[in-house]
Design a protein around this motif. Structure first.
Motif, PDB file in Angstrom:
ATOM      1  N   TYR A 137      -1.833  -5.432  12.895  1.00 31.80           N
ATOM      2  CA  TYR A 137      -0.517  -6.035  13.113  1.00 31.80           C
ATOM      3  C   TYR A 137       0.020  -5.661  14.488  1.00 31.80           C
ATOM      4  CZ  TYR A 137       4.322  -7.334  12.453  1.00 31.80           C
ATOM      5  OH  TYR A 137       5.539  -7.919  12.601  1.00 31.80           O
ATOM      6  N   VAL A 138      -0.174  -4.385  14.824  1.00 27.27           N
ATOM      7  CA  VAL A 138       0.285  -3.931  16.134  1.00 27.27           C
ATOM      8  C   VAL A 138      -0.384  -4.753  17.238  1.00 27.27           C
ATOM      9  CG1 VAL A 138       0.213  -2.000  17.774  1.00 27.27           C
ATOM     10  CG2 VAL A 138       0.884  -1.594  15.400  1.00 27.27           C
ATOM     11  N   CYS A 139      -1.671  -4.932  17.129  1.00 27.47           N
ATOM     12  CA  CYS A 139      -2.396  -5.709  18.137  1.00 27.47           C
ATOM     13  C   CYS A 139      -1.916  -7.146  18.191  1.00 27.47           C
ATOM     14  CB  CYS A 139      -3.890  -5.714  17.830  1.00 27.47           C
ATOM     15  SG  CYS A 139      -4.662  -4.147  18.162  1.00 27.47           S
ATOM     16  N   SER A 171     -11.750   1.677  11.507  1.00 22.35           N
ATOM     17  CA  SER A 171     -11.303   1.918  10.135  1.00 22.35           C
ATOM     18  C   SER A 171     -11.909   0.867   9.201  1.00 22.35           C
ATOM     19  CB  SER A 171      -9.776   1.927  10.050  1.00 22.35           C
ATOM     20  OG  SER A 171      -9.254   0.712  10.538  1.00 22.35           O
ATOM     21  N   GLY A 172     -12.005  -0.357   9.720  1.00 22.86           N
ATOM     22  CA  GLY A 172     -12.655  -1.397   8.920  1.00 22.86           C
ATOM     23  C   GLY A 172     -14.103  -1.029   8.614  1.00 22.86           C
ATOM     24  N   ASP A 173     -14.792  -0.528   9.625  1.00 25.74           N
ATOM     25  CA  ASP A 173     -16.185  -0.128   9.423  1.00 25.74           C
ATOM     26  C   ASP A 173     -16.290   0.958   8.358  1.00 25.74           C
ATOM     27  OD1 ASP A 173     -16.952  -1.882  11.337  1.00 25.74           O
ATOM     28  OD2 ASP A 173     -17.159  -0.397  12.945  1.00 25.74           O
ATOM     29  N   GLY A 184       0.828  -1.210   0.000  1.00 25.96           N
ATOM     30  CA  GLY A 184       0.000   0.000   0.000  1.00 25.96           C
ATOM     31  C   GLY A 184       0.857   1.253   0.000  1.00 25.96           C
ATOM     32  N   ILE A 185       1.919   1.208   0.788  1.00 25.73           N
ATOM     33  CA  ILE A 185       2.797   2.380   0.862  1.00 25.73           C
ATOM     34  C   ILE A 185       3.517   2.590  -0.482  1.00 25.73           C
ATOM     35  CG2 ILE A 185       4.861   3.318   1.979  1.00 25.73           C
ATOM     36  CD1 ILE A 185       3.855   1.957   4.564  1.00 25.73           C
ATOM     37  N   ILE A 186       3.932   1.497  -1.086  1.00 28.11           N
ATOM     38  CA  ILE A 186       4.585   1.643  -2.403  1.00 28.11           C
ATOM     39  C   ILE A 186       3.611   2.243  -3.411  1.00 28.11           C
ATOM     40  CG2 ILE A 186       5.666   0.430  -4.325  1.00 28.11           C
ATOM     41  CD1 ILE A 186       6.759  -1.572  -2.399  1.00 28.11           C
ATOM     42  N   VAL A 219      -4.596   0.924   4.564  1.00 29.85           N
ATOM     43  CA  VAL A 219      -3.511   0.345   5.354  1.00 29.85           C
ATOM     44  C   VAL A 219      -3.734   0.495   6.862  1.00 29.85           C
ATOM     45  CG1 VAL A 219      -1.740   0.503   3.575  1.00 29.85           C
ATOM     46  CG2 VAL A 219      -2.046   2.393   5.186  1.00 29.85           C
ATOM     47  N   VAL A 220      -4.641   1.383   7.253  1.00 30.81           N
ATOM     48  CA  VAL A 220      -4.859   1.591   8.691  1.00 30.81           C
ATOM     49  C   VAL A 220      -5.251   0.300   9.423  1.00 30.81           C
ATOM     50  CG1 VAL A 220      -6.247   2.789  10.428  1.00 30.81           C
ATOM     51  CG2 VAL A 220      -5.357   4.042   8.466  1.00 30.81           C
ATOM     52  N   PRO A 221      -6.255  -0.435   8.964  1.00 26.70           N
ATOM     53  CA  PRO A 221      -6.599  -1.652   9.705  1.00 26.70           C
ATOM     54  C   PRO A 221      -5.465  -2.680   9.709  1.00 26.70           C
ATOM     55  CG  PRO A 221      -7.881  -1.479   7.682  1.00 26.70           C
ATOM     56  CD  PRO A 221      -7.180  -0.187   7.867  1.00 26.70           C
TER      57      PRO A 221
END
Ligand code: HEM
Lengths: 459, 235
Positions: free
Chosen positions: B162-164, B184-186, B126-128, B155-157
């Motif tokens: 991943y952090v979680c 963010s998913g919602d 996503g970042i690329i 990319v937020v979710p």
């Protein structure tokens, strides 16, 4: 509502700077309201709404179209990106005619149609040659060529169409001569007589251009400019039809295959085709035969749409017919006559959807020893640079040959061919001028020009 | 925070999921109707079927993708695979589904290390894509706000997920990230039918609709003249 810009356009006496094509008269009323009114009428009556509705939703703005646009590759101007150009029209649709867009605009504001925007469209949609090569690369399935077609149609209803096209069409539909080149019937007959004499000299045969024969198998419509500029093509066609004993005729009341309607107006498209229908019915011809021309052939297929009543005849392009005659052994071509290197240019309107692609190649291979392809070719070919009617706009010749024709010039140069075959009246004029202006060696011909040199007529 | 999380997981999730499903379904059905309407109005019903089929399949699956811009295409495909597969096949998502709608597919869910790595790859892709979009004058000139925002939103979710899953252990931080993750998913679900992401349901139809729109309505030209008050006028 008039902005300074549009007044400036008026002051410049009909000449629009960027694209420099002439129009007949500048519309006087508020162009924004006019544009939206016409757009609304179009959406109500035509089938374009379905496509526009979908395109406004799916466009992913990936820029893949840039890799295939010959205009963009020459100018590198972001305004020539097909997707950028399409967005000019899609943004108007989204804002004023789509449910989501108009709600969004009411809450958040955003895009508004302006005089300036219209001026931009007026240039941009004629920079596009409607070749539809980018359509092949769009993962979202957006037909940028269709958007050009729609935008030009709306602009045409406002009088914003290149004057050259309007004048020709007016002569064809309402003029004395009834054809786009304003050739009087007497002159046509003269030139056909002359061609018959030439044919006699070249082949020793009495080859006729049969006029007004009732009940012929084929009624032949050439792009009418051929009668002025492409004598060899017409002679080649007559020779083929004669050698194979095909029953054919040219109607004296209407004999023009050119249909600029395909480029800028469905109204014109329909009206021109009605004339074709009348003449076909008057002479009770069984099939419609179109000469060497891409847009004329594609527009003739719209007869299936515009034919009134039952019994729309089959529409055949001369390349298809000649190919069939060759396969059936009804014509013979001498393989020793053409020794020079030959290349073939695919007219977009014939090749883009893989319609008439292999037939001309089979014909060429039957009698030309040294045939080389341009790259890319067939469905993927590049436009000659004069597509979409732009070739008829003489005042933009420089733009056509140096910008939109640049890619073709490069392609042709790479083949090092002596003969460049382009079976299309538009492409012929454009490529000839492009080769001239870019100093490309070689000779531009029609396919039947070469066939004329090689055809064997049994006495 | 607890309340917000429960709201995001519960009512908001059900609402946004319904918006997505119904919204996309509506678009699909409307496009179908439009296409058939066009067919009805045009006397010439033939379309170049082979051509339509070739382009539809060619872009629905990455068959034609590498003809142009191969790097972009590759990253885009990885991105698509990542954000479609990871959330669908994640064990804890399957669990959520079974809790909220009583239906699930836990049997085929991904193992944790696979899911974690897929998430990383998706974030990276996503970042690329965002960088590719930002660094080229061409794409910048045709990009709208949503073209950037979608990449960011998508990319937020994955980052928070991943952090979680792999970074934090402290419960309060975990809750915060999880809340952002679910919210963010919602939002993604809610926005899908109203933005360019509608392509996920409309792409199979676009070539067909185009072909249908090229079949004209014979009376249209003259009728438009009537509407515009130009009936019978010469050109
Ligand atoms: C399953 C069906 C889907 C298909 C066939 C599909 C196909 C495509 C295609 C062809 C593109 C154009 C760019 C390229 O050629 O790669 C694209 C772009 C994109 N798609 Fe999808 N897509 C699908 C689902 C989704 C979903 C579900 C989402 C998001 C929730 C999504 C988000 C995006 C985004 C953000 C882009 C733009 C990428 C960029 O910035 O260039 N797609 N998709």
């Amino acid at each position: 509502m008039f902005s300074d810009k549009s007044i400036a356009v008026t002051d410049e006496k009909l000449v629009i700077p960027e694209m420099k094509y002439n129009i007949e008269k500048v519309p006087e009323t508020d162009r924004v309201t006019q544009f939206l009114k016409i757009f609304a009428a179009l959406l109500k009556e035509t089938n374009y709404g379905s496509a526009l509705e979908l395109y406004t939703k799916v466009s992913a703005k990936c820029a893949k179209c840039t890799t295939s646009c010959h205009v963009f590759q020459a100018t590198k101007d972001v305004k020539d990106i097909p997707c950028y150009r399409s967005e000019l029209l899609l943004s108007v649709y989204r804002r004023y005619f789509s449910l989501e867009g108009s709600i969004y605009a009411r809450i958040f504001g955003g895009f508004e149609l302006t005089e300036e925007h219209i001026t931009q469209m007026q240039h941009s949609f004629w920079n596009c040659t409607a070749c539809r090569k980018c359509v092949l690369e769009c993962p979202s399935g957006i037909d940028h060529g269709m958007l050009t077609h729609i935008a030009r149609y709306i602009l045409a209803e406002m009088g914003l169409t290149p004057r050259a096209l309007v004048i020709s069409t007016r002569e064809q539909l309402q003029g004395e001569t009834g054809n786009t080149s304003a050739i009087p019937l007497i002159a046509l007959k003269d030139s056909l007589e002359f061609l018959e004499e030439e044919l006699k000299e070249a082949t020793g045969e009495d080859i006729k251009f049969p006029l007004d024969v009732e009940g012929a198998d084929y009624i032949f419509f050439a792009p009418v400019s051929d009668y002025l500029m492409e004598a060899e093509t017409l002679m080649g066609i007559a020779a083929v039809l004669h050698a194979a004993g095909v029953s054919w005729t040219i109607g004296t009341k209407y004999f023009d295959a050119i249909n600029y309607g395909l480029f800028y107006s469905d109204l014109v498209l329909g009206r021109v085709l009605r004339k074709m229908q009348e003449e076909t019915q008057r002479l009770k011809a069984k099939k419609v035969l179109i000469g060497e021309c891409g847009h004329a052939t594609r527009s003739a297929t719209f007869l299936k749409t515009y034919w009134q009543g039952e019994g729309c005849p089959e529409i055949v392009n001369i390349l298809q017919l000649t190919h069939q005659l060759l396969r059936e052994g009804r014509i013979k071509l001498d393989p020793t006559k053409i020794t020079e290197r030959v290349t073939y240019h695919d007219p977009c309107n014939l090749a883009r959807q893989n319609w008439i692609v292999e037939q001309p190649r089979e014909i060429i291979r039957a009698f030309c020893k040294d045939f080389v392809e341009m790259t890319p070719n067939k469905t993927e070919n590049y436009c000659c640079g004069g597509g979409g009617g732009t070739v008829s706009i003489d005042e933009i010749r420089k733009y056509r040959t140096t910008i939109s024709g640049r890619k073709k010039a490069e392609q042709i140069r790479k083949t090092e061919a002596h003969y460049v075959i382009a079976p299309c009246a538009n492409c012929k004029k454009q490529i000839r001028e492009t080769m001239e202006d870019n100093n490309v060696d070689g000779e531009l011909v029609g396919l039947h020009d070469l066939i004329l040199k090689a055809i064997v007529i049994n006495k | 925070m607890e309340d917000l999380l429960n709201f995001a997981k519960g009512p908001l999730f059900r609402f946004s999921f319904a918006v997505m499903l119904l919204g996309l379904l509506r678009l699909f059905v409307l496009s179908l109707i439009n296409g058939f309407e066009a067919k009805k109005k045009a006397p010439d019903k033939s379309i170049p079927k082979g051509y339509v089929r070739k382009l539809t399949w060619g872009y629905l699956f990455p068959i034609r993708a590498f003809r142009t811009k191969p790097i972009y295409s590759l990253v885009s495909i990885i991105f698509h695979i990542g954000f479609i597969l990871t959330p669908l096949l994640l064990y804890s998502h399957a669990l959520l589904f079974s809790e909220s709608i009583g239906f699930s597919w836990m049997g085929i869910s991904l193992s944790k290390p696979v899911a974690d790595n897929l998430a990383l790859i998706t974030i990276f892709a996503g970042i690329i894509l965002l960088l590719l979009r930002l660094t080229s004058k061409i794409t910048r000139s045709i990009s709208r706000k949503q073209d950037y925002l979608w990449l960011l939103l998508l990319v937020v979710p994955f980052i928070t997920g991943y952090v979680c899953s792999a970074v934090v252990t402290e419960p309060a931080t975990y809750k915060t990230f999880l809340t952002i993750h679910v919210l963010s998913g919602d939002f993604i679900f809610i926005f899908m039918p109203f933005t360019k992401i509608a392509h996920c349901i409309l792409l199979p139809l676009s070539q067909w609709v185009t072909a249908r729109s090229w079949k004209f309505v014979p009376e249209a030209g003259e009728n438009i003249e009537k509407i515009l008050g130009k009936e019978g006028q010469k050109l």
